[in-house]
Design a protein around this motif. Structure first.
Motif, PDB file in Angstrom:
ATOM      1  N   MET A   1      -1.260 -12.302  -4.609  1.00 11.98           N
ATOM      2  CA  MET A   1      -1.729 -11.160  -5.599  1.00 11.98           C
ATOM      3  C   MET A   1      -1.011  -9.931  -5.189  1.00 11.98           C
ATOM      4  SD  MET A   1      -4.151  -8.318  -6.529  1.00 11.98           S
ATOM      5  CE  MET A   1      -4.801  -8.004  -4.323  1.00 11.98           C
ATOM      6  N   THR A   2      -0.178  -9.813  -5.880  1.00 12.07           N
ATOM      7  CA  THR A   2       0.800  -8.572  -5.682  1.00 12.07           C
ATOM      8  C   THR A   2       0.718  -7.796  -6.606  1.00 12.07           C
ATOM      9  OG1 THR A   2       2.210  -9.058  -4.461  1.00 12.07           O
ATOM     10  CG2 THR A   2       2.994  -6.775  -4.972  1.00 12.07           C
ATOM     11  N   THR A   3       0.426  -6.460  -7.038  1.00 15.66           N
ATOM     12  CA  THR A   3       0.055  -5.407  -8.263  1.00 15.66           C
ATOM     13  C   THR A   3       0.995  -4.105  -7.594  1.00 15.66           C
ATOM     14  OG1 THR A   3      -1.907  -6.253  -8.496  1.00 15.66           O
ATOM     15  CG2 THR A   3      -2.059  -3.855  -9.576  1.00 15.66           C
ATOM     16  N   THR A   4       1.927  -3.840  -8.207  1.00 19.24           N
ATOM     17  CA  THR A   4       2.061  -2.206  -8.129  1.00 19.24           C
ATOM     18  C   THR A   4       1.228  -2.071  -9.180  1.00 19.24           C
ATOM     19  OG1 THR A   4       5.087  -3.252  -8.357  1.00 19.24           O
ATOM     20  CG2 THR A   4       4.093  -1.096  -8.664  1.00 19.24           C
ATOM     21  N   LEU A   5       0.664  -0.708  -8.645  1.00 18.79           N
ATOM     22  CA  LEU A   5      -0.077   0.842  -8.565  1.00 18.79           C
ATOM     23  C   LEU A   5       0.835   1.817  -9.550  1.00 18.79           C
ATOM     24  CD1 LEU A   5      -1.590   0.827  -5.592  1.00 18.79           C
ATOM     25  CD2 LEU A   5      -2.489  -0.552  -7.774  1.00 18.79           C
ATOM     26  N   PRO A   6       0.689   2.696 -10.054  1.00 13.42           N
ATOM     27  CA  PRO A   6       0.824   3.743 -10.889  1.00 13.42           C
ATOM     28  C   PRO A   6       2.366   4.462 -10.222  1.00 13.42           C
ATOM     29  CG  PRO A   6      -0.951   3.387 -11.996  1.00 13.42           C
ATOM     30  CD  PRO A   6      -1.152   2.994 -10.740  1.00 13.42           C
ATOM     31  N   ASP A   7       1.903   4.902  -9.248  1.00  5.87           N
ATOM     32  CA  ASP A   7       2.887   5.507  -8.753  1.00  5.87           C
ATOM     33  C   ASP A   7       3.418   4.844  -7.502  1.00  5.87           C
ATOM     34  OD1 ASP A   7       1.529   4.886  -6.547  1.00  5.87           O
ATOM     35  OD2 ASP A   7       0.891   6.813  -5.332  1.00  5.87           O
ATOM     36  N   GLY A   8       4.142   3.686  -8.003  1.00  8.57           N
ATOM     37  CA  GLY A   8       4.821   3.048  -7.309  1.00  8.57           C
ATOM     38  C   GLY A   8       4.758   2.126  -5.678  1.00  8.57           C
ATOM     39  N   ALA A   9       3.253   2.217  -5.190  1.00 12.20           N
ATOM     40  CA  ALA A   9       2.516   2.006  -4.320  1.00 12.20           C
ATOM     41  C   ALA A   9       2.754   0.361  -4.788  1.00 12.20           C
ATOM     42  CB  ALA A   9       1.305   2.467  -3.814  1.00 12.20           C
ATOM     43  N   VAL A  10       2.128  -0.250  -3.466  1.00 15.56           N
ATOM     44  CA  VAL A  10       2.008  -1.763  -3.769  1.00 15.56           C
ATOM     45  C   VAL A  10       0.187  -2.094  -3.415  1.00 15.56           C
ATOM     46  CG1 VAL A  10       2.774  -4.136  -3.668  1.00 15.56           C
ATOM     47  CG2 VAL A  10       4.586  -2.197  -4.072  1.00 15.56           C
ATOM     48  N   LEU A  11       0.018  -2.574  -3.748  1.00 11.90           N
ATOM     49  CA  LEU A  11      -1.640  -3.447  -3.329  1.00 11.90           C
ATOM     50  C   LEU A  11      -0.895  -4.878  -3.477  1.00 11.90           C
ATOM     51  CD1 LEU A  11      -5.309  -2.966  -4.253  1.00 11.90           C
ATOM     52  CD2 LEU A  11      -4.553  -5.252  -4.177  1.00 11.90           C
ATOM     53  N   ARG A  12      -1.874  -5.256  -1.659  1.00 11.23           N
ATOM     54  CA  ARG A  12      -1.375  -7.011  -1.877  1.00 11.23           C
ATOM     55  C   ARG A  12      -1.936  -7.572  -0.924  1.00 11.23           C
ATOM     56  NH1 ARG A  12       1.497  -7.122   2.268  1.00 11.23           N
ATOM     57  NH2 ARG A  12       3.247  -5.812   3.822  1.00 11.23           N
ATOM     58  N   ALA A  13      -2.020  -8.614  -0.259  1.00 12.67           N
ATOM     59  CA  ALA A  13      -3.191  -9.213   0.174  1.00 12.67           C
ATOM     60  C   ALA A  13      -2.515  -9.388   1.495  1.00 12.67           C
ATOM     61  CB  ALA A  13      -3.067 -10.375  -0.179  1.00 12.67           C
ATOM     62  N   ALA A  14      -3.242  -8.878   3.081  1.00 13.63           N
ATOM     63  CA  ALA A  14      -2.102  -9.288   4.248  1.00 13.63           C
ATOM     64  C   ALA A  14      -1.538 -10.355   4.674  1.00 13.63           C
ATOM     65  CB  ALA A  14      -3.055  -9.105   4.923  1.00 13.63           C
ATOM     66  N   ARG A  15       0.023 -10.189   5.376  1.00 15.45           N
ATOM     67  CA  ARG A  15       0.686 -11.236   5.604  1.00 15.45           C
ATOM     68  C   ARG A  15       0.899 -10.753   6.962  1.00 15.45           C
ATOM     69  NH1 ARG A  15       4.459  -9.155   1.257  1.00 15.45           N
ATOM     70  NH2 ARG A  15       5.644  -7.767   2.067  1.00 15.45           N
ATOM     71  N   PRO A  16       1.396 -12.128   7.584  1.00 20.08           N
ATOM     72  CA  PRO A  16       2.073 -12.004   9.100  1.00 20.08           C
ATOM     73  C   PRO A  16       2.802 -11.219   9.179  1.00 20.08           C
ATOM     74  CG  PRO A  16       1.901 -13.996   8.848  1.00 20.08           C
ATOM     75  CD  PRO A  16       1.305 -13.218   7.224  1.00 20.08           C
ATOM     76  N   GLY A  17       3.158 -10.572  10.151  1.00 19.43           N
ATOM     77  CA  GLY A  17       3.751  -8.346  10.262  1.00 19.43           C
ATOM     78  C   GLY A  17       3.407  -7.549  10.115  1.00 19.43           C
ATOM     79  N   ASP A  18       1.498  -7.942   9.343  1.00 18.16           N
ATOM     80  CA  ASP A  18       0.969  -6.707   8.713  1.00 18.16           C
ATOM     81  C   ASP A  18       0.444  -5.867   9.889  1.00 18.16           C
ATOM     82  OD1 ASP A  18       2.531  -6.321   6.351  1.00 18.16           O
ATOM     83  OD2 ASP A  18       0.994  -7.452   5.415  1.00 18.16           O
ATOM     84  N   GLU A  19       0.064  -6.573  11.376  1.00 16.81           N
ATOM     85  CA  GLU A  19      -0.419  -6.271  12.122  1.00 16.81           C
ATOM     86  C   GLU A  19      -1.036  -4.913  12.363  1.00 16.81           C
ATOM     87  OE1 GLU A  19      -0.094 -11.121  12.078  1.00 16.81           O
ATOM     88  OE2 GLU A  19       1.102  -9.316  11.921  1.00 16.81           O
ATOM     89  N   ALA A  20       0.148  -5.234  12.604  1.00 15.17           N
ATOM     90  CA  ALA A  20      -0.145  -3.099  13.479  1.00 15.17           C
ATOM     91  C   ALA A  20      -0.115  -2.547  13.089  1.00 15.17           C
ATOM     92  CB  ALA A  20       2.128  -2.953  13.772  1.00 15.17           C
ATOM     93  N   GLY A  21       0.612  -2.619  10.743  1.00 14.17           N
ATOM     94  CA  GLY A  21      -0.294  -1.596  10.187  1.00 14.17           C
ATOM     95  C   GLY A  21      -1.284  -1.420  10.059  1.00 14.17           C
ATOM     96  N   ILE A  22      -2.128  -2.833   9.826  1.00 10.06           N
ATOM     97  CA  ILE A  22      -3.812  -2.906   9.721  1.00 10.06           C
ATOM     98  C   ILE A  22      -4.381  -1.786  11.427  1.00 10.06           C
ATOM     99  CG2 ILE A  22      -5.777  -4.195   9.560  1.00 10.06           C
ATOM    100  CD1 ILE A  22      -3.168  -5.787   7.744  1.00 10.06           C
ATOM    101  N   LEU A  23      -3.606  -2.516  11.951  1.00 12.69           N
ATOM    102  CA  LEU A  23      -4.524  -1.871  13.581  1.00 12.69           C
ATOM    103  C   LEU A  23      -4.384  -0.439  13.104  1.00 12.69           C
ATOM    104  CD1 LEU A  23      -5.890  -2.715  15.871  1.00 12.69           C
ATOM    105  CD2 LEU A  23      -3.684  -3.128  17.039  1.00 12.69           C
TER     106      LEU A  23
END
Length: 165
Positions: A1-23
């Motif tokens: 599930m990936t959604t592009t928001l009106p300003d171009g930001a992306v909403l998506r499920a986390a995936r490997p490699g995202d851990e540092a940003g989540i932290l």
């Protein structure tokens, strides 16, 4: 599930490699909640929790210009009354400089959609009683406070003592 928001930001499920940003979001949330030294989590723990052989938690995030700017970290609950699972939102956070763009609402809507798609009757979380902006936001999306319920917690010495009993 990936959604592009009106300003171009992306909403998506986390995936490997995202851990540092989540932290980074978790650490910033701890600062906001007046507990800047409370985070013991690490990139390695997040990797195991979110992406290990048996994931115990899940995350959705908002990414803008390659940077994770908001997260919703959640896990499954189970209601003996309904006989079904639900979602417990552990953390919802959007960096200050990205608030007011609808990211928090988009993250909440994504989790509500997971509930509806999977037939989960409950989507629950806690909020600090002094956090008026968040409480107002939650009321604006239709959330109702569970005033008769209070959260209880065992940690540290009390947890160890009970385990020994």
């Amino acid at each position: 599930m990936t959604t592009t928001l009106p300003d171009g930001a992306v909403l998506r499920a986390a995936r490997p490699g995202d851990e540092a940003g989540i932290l980074a979001c978790i650490q910033a949330l701890a600062v906001y909640e007046r507990e800047p030294d409370a985070v013991e989590n690490t990139v390695e723990l997040l990797t195991e929790t979110l992406f290990g052989p048996s994931p115990r938690a899940f995350a959705h995030l908002v990414e803008r210009a390659g940077r994770i700017v908001g997260i919703a970290l959640w896990f499954h609950t189970y209601s003996t009354w309904t006989g079904r699972q639900g979602i417990w939102l552990e953390d919802l956070f959007v960096f200050d400089d990205h608030r007011g763009r609808g990211y928090g609402k988009a993250l909440m809507a994504a989790l509500a959609a997971v509930c509806v798609e999977r037939g989960y009757p409950r989507f629950e979380w806690t909020v600090l009683d002094w956090n008026a902006p968040s409480i107002a936001f939650y009321r604006s999306i239709g959330a109702v406070g569970m005033e008769e319920w209070t959260t209880q917690r065992l940690t540290g010495d009390a947890l160890g003592a009970l385990a020994r009993d």
